[in-house]
Design a protein around this motif. Structure first.
Motif, PDB file in Angstrom:
ATOM      1  N   ARG A 167       1.777   6.648   7.918  1.00  0.00           N
ATOM      2  CA  ARG A 167       1.033   6.581   9.176  1.00  0.00           C
ATOM      3  C   ARG A 167       1.938   6.826  10.376  1.00  0.00           C
ATOM      4  O   ARG A 167       1.504   7.390  11.384  1.00  0.00           O
ATOM      5  CB  ARG A 167       0.327   5.227   9.280  1.00  0.00           C
ATOM      6  N   LEU A 187       0.844  -1.186   0.000  1.00  0.00           N
ATOM      7  CA  LEU A 187       0.000   0.000   0.000  1.00  0.00           C
ATOM      8  C   LEU A 187       0.884   1.242   0.000  1.00  0.00           C
ATOM      9  O   LEU A 187       1.863   1.312   0.751  1.00  0.00           O
ATOM     10  CB  LEU A 187      -0.918   0.006   1.224  1.00  0.00           C
ATOM     11  N   THR A 188       0.521   2.225  -0.821  1.00  0.00           N
ATOM     12  CA  THR A 188       1.355   3.414  -0.957  1.00  0.00           C
ATOM     13  C   THR A 188       0.506   4.682  -0.965  1.00  0.00           C
ATOM     14  O   THR A 188      -0.710   4.647  -1.153  1.00  0.00           O
ATOM     15  CB  THR A 188       2.185   3.369  -2.254  1.00  0.00           C
ATOM     16  N   ILE A 189       1.178   5.806  -0.775  1.00  0.00           N
ATOM     17  CA  ILE A 189       0.593   7.143  -0.891  1.00  0.00           C
ATOM     18  C   ILE A 189       1.478   7.946  -1.824  1.00  0.00           C
ATOM     19  O   ILE A 189       2.709   7.874  -1.742  1.00  0.00           O
ATOM     20  CB  ILE A 189       0.492   7.840   0.476  1.00  0.00           C
ATOM     21  N   GLU A 230       5.442   4.261   1.353  1.00  0.00           N
ATOM     22  CA  GLU A 230       4.640   3.193   1.953  1.00  0.00           C
ATOM     23  C   GLU A 230       3.624   3.780   2.929  1.00  0.00           C
ATOM     24  O   GLU A 230       3.920   4.713   3.678  1.00  0.00           O
ATOM     25  CB  GLU A 230       5.550   2.216   2.701  1.00  0.00           C
ATOM     26  N   VAL A 231       2.408   3.214   2.913  1.00  0.00           N
ATOM     27  CA  VAL A 231       1.355   3.667   3.809  1.00  0.00           C
ATOM     28  C   VAL A 231       1.808   3.608   5.270  1.00  0.00           C
ATOM     29  O   VAL A 231       1.540   4.521   6.050  1.00  0.00           O
ATOM     30  CB  VAL A 231       0.076   2.831   3.607  1.00  0.00           C
ATOM     31  N   GLN A 283       6.378   7.335  -4.596  1.00  0.00           N
ATOM     32  CA  GLN A 283       5.364   6.856  -3.665  1.00  0.00           C
ATOM     33  C   GLN A 283       6.048   6.574  -2.329  1.00  0.00           C
ATOM     34  O   GLN A 283       7.241   6.311  -2.277  1.00  0.00           O
ATOM     35  CB  GLN A 283       4.721   5.564  -4.185  1.00  0.00           C
ATOM     36  N   SER A 317      -7.680   1.487   5.101  1.00  0.00           N
ATOM     37  CA  SER A 317      -7.162   0.192   4.664  1.00  0.00           C
ATOM     38  C   SER A 317      -6.457  -0.498   5.825  1.00  0.00           C
ATOM     39  O   SER A 317      -5.877   0.152   6.702  1.00  0.00           O
ATOM     40  CB  SER A 317      -6.177   0.375   3.509  1.00  0.00           C
ATOM     41  N   ILE A 369      -4.081   3.202  11.454  1.00  0.00           N
ATOM     42  CA  ILE A 369      -4.244   4.610  11.124  1.00  0.00           C
ATOM     43  C   ILE A 369      -4.595   5.400  12.379  1.00  0.00           C
ATOM     44  O   ILE A 369      -5.348   4.939  13.236  1.00  0.00           O
ATOM     45  CB  ILE A 369      -5.311   4.800  10.025  1.00  0.00           C
ATOM     46  N   SER A 399      -3.817   7.684  -2.846  1.00  0.00           N
ATOM     47  CA  SER A 399      -3.524   7.032  -1.580  1.00  0.00           C
ATOM     48  C   SER A 399      -4.260   5.705  -1.451  1.00  0.00           C
ATOM     49  O   SER A 399      -5.439   5.597  -1.803  1.00  0.00           O
ATOM     50  CB  SER A 399      -3.945   7.943  -0.415  1.00  0.00           C
ATOM     51  N   ASP A 400      -3.532   4.702  -0.923  1.00  0.00           N
ATOM     52  CA  ASP A 400      -4.121   3.424  -0.560  1.00  0.00           C
ATOM     53  C   ASP A 400      -4.450   3.357   0.928  1.00  0.00           C
ATOM     54  O   ASP A 400      -4.853   2.312   1.422  1.00  0.00           O
ATOM     55  CB  ASP A 400      -3.149   2.274  -0.870  1.00  0.00           C
ATOM     56  N   SER A 401      -4.274   4.447   1.649  1.00  0.00           N
ATOM     57  CA  SER A 401      -4.466   4.413   3.095  1.00  0.00           C
ATOM     58  C   SER A 401      -5.931   4.247   3.472  1.00  0.00           C
ATOM     59  O   SER A 401      -6.249   3.846   4.582  1.00  0.00           O
ATOM     60  CB  SER A 401      -3.909   5.680   3.745  1.00  0.00           C
TER      61      SER A 401
END
Length: 331
Positions: A52, A4-6, A47-48, A45, A129, A135, A108-110
């Motif tokens: 966080r 998962l990335t942002i 990583e989520v 990108q 996510s 989160i 965002s995949d967050s």
């Protein structure tokens, strides 16, 4: 679990906002992989889990309960990249919101907003996510602030947790009623707000950027599918045994084809293997009673020192510090 990335453009705008609120950039980002001089690569990108952790550090550095909303509501429109252009040229505010919900994954995949019709209006529900790092409510507040902090105003916003907190300052900032203690963050707009035309909208420019956003979305889905299959193969084989030939056999292609496809997706086998290891490391450090040395061996590190260096480089903290922070006794 897929990687998962942002988008870096978004997280850099968030960092700039946190700095404007008085937090030190170095304290927010020191030691985090992929962040150089307090910024992520402009076209990349992050990583989520790392994003966080930035918000968790922000909570530790600030006692302002409105921090998330302040940062989110003041983010520049260009932080949303193509999504902001599509929204700016949508015909109505409702169309703008639905486009935001559809293309948010490009940023965002967050988490994502799920729109549902409600009593003549529209409710956006934010669904975070699942990831190795949970989160923080401040991060959810920032996403809500970005979606609700401009006109037309919502008729109601609900924020997660903090049932004991006075909602009045939050309502003053957003310009609408706010309820605290919700299980999920929601934003309600009435029919009048949804029908509001977007001033200066250009349908031709909207359609051009919609086509571009759709192509990005299709490409993203293809890349996500490949990354998911590779990570599933790593999990099946075990991170200590997985290599390019064995994973390629699981995926159903030659090693050279696998490497080429991963390169086209903007990643590599090494990057996905390390991402898998580090997410598993965080989970095992938090949830298992295995020693740090045992966890390192399980994840394919022959020496505990190499495992510790990898964790520190990735998460910005040693295995011991991460385990202690999650409340697991040190071993």
């Amino acid at each position: 679990m897929s990687a998962l990335t942002i988008a870096s453009v978004w997280i850099n705008a968030v960092l700039d906002g946190l700095v404007r609120e008085g937090l030190e950039r170095a304290a927010l980002t020191q030691g985090l992989r992929g962040v150089v001089d307090g910024r992520a690569p402009d076209a990349g990108q992050i990583e989520v889990g790392l994003a966080r952790r930035i918000w968790r550090r922000a909570r530790a550095l600030s006692d302002d309960p409105l921090l998330g909303l302040k940062v989110g509501s003041r983010l520049p429109m260009q932080a949303a990249n193509v999504v902001s252009v599509v929204r700016a040229h949508s015909g109505t505010f409702e169309e703008s919101l639905r486009h935001m919900a559809r293309y948010q994954v490009l940023l965002s995949d967050s988490g994502r907003f799920m729109p549902t019709a409600r009593e003549g209006g529209l409710r956006l529900t934010y669904e975070p996510s699942k990831a190795a790092v949970g989160i923080d409510p401040l991060q959810i507040d920032s996403v809500v602030g970005a979606a609700a902090g401009r006109r037309p105003r919502p008729v109601l916003v609900q924020l997660v947790g903090r049932a004991e907190v006075d909602p009045a300052p939050f309502a003053d900032l957003l310009g609408c009623p706010v309820r605290m203690g919700a299980a999920a963050a929601t934003i309600d707009f009435d029919a009048a707000a949804l029908a509001t035309p977007i001033p200066g909208a250009d349908p031709a420019l909207r359609d051009l950027n919609l086509a571009y956003a759709e192509s990005l979305l299709a490409g993203r889905r293809r890349m996500d599918g490949l990354r998911h299959n590779v990570r599933a193969a790593i999990g099946k084989l075990g991170p200590g045994a997985a290599d390019v030939p064995s994973v390629a056999a699981e995926v159903g292609c030659s090693p050279r084809t696998l490497q080429r496809r991963l390169a086209q997706a903007g990643t590599s086998f090494k990057a996905l293997l390390e991402s898998y290891r580090m997410e598993e490391a965080l989970i095992l450090l938090a949830e298992s009673q295995a020693s740090i040395a045992q966890i390192g061996r399980l994840l394919g590190y022959s020496q505990t020192s190499a495992f510790s260096r990898a964790v520190s480089h990735w998460w910005g903290a040693s295995p011991r510090a991460l385990r202690q922070a999650r409340g697991v006794p040190l071993r």
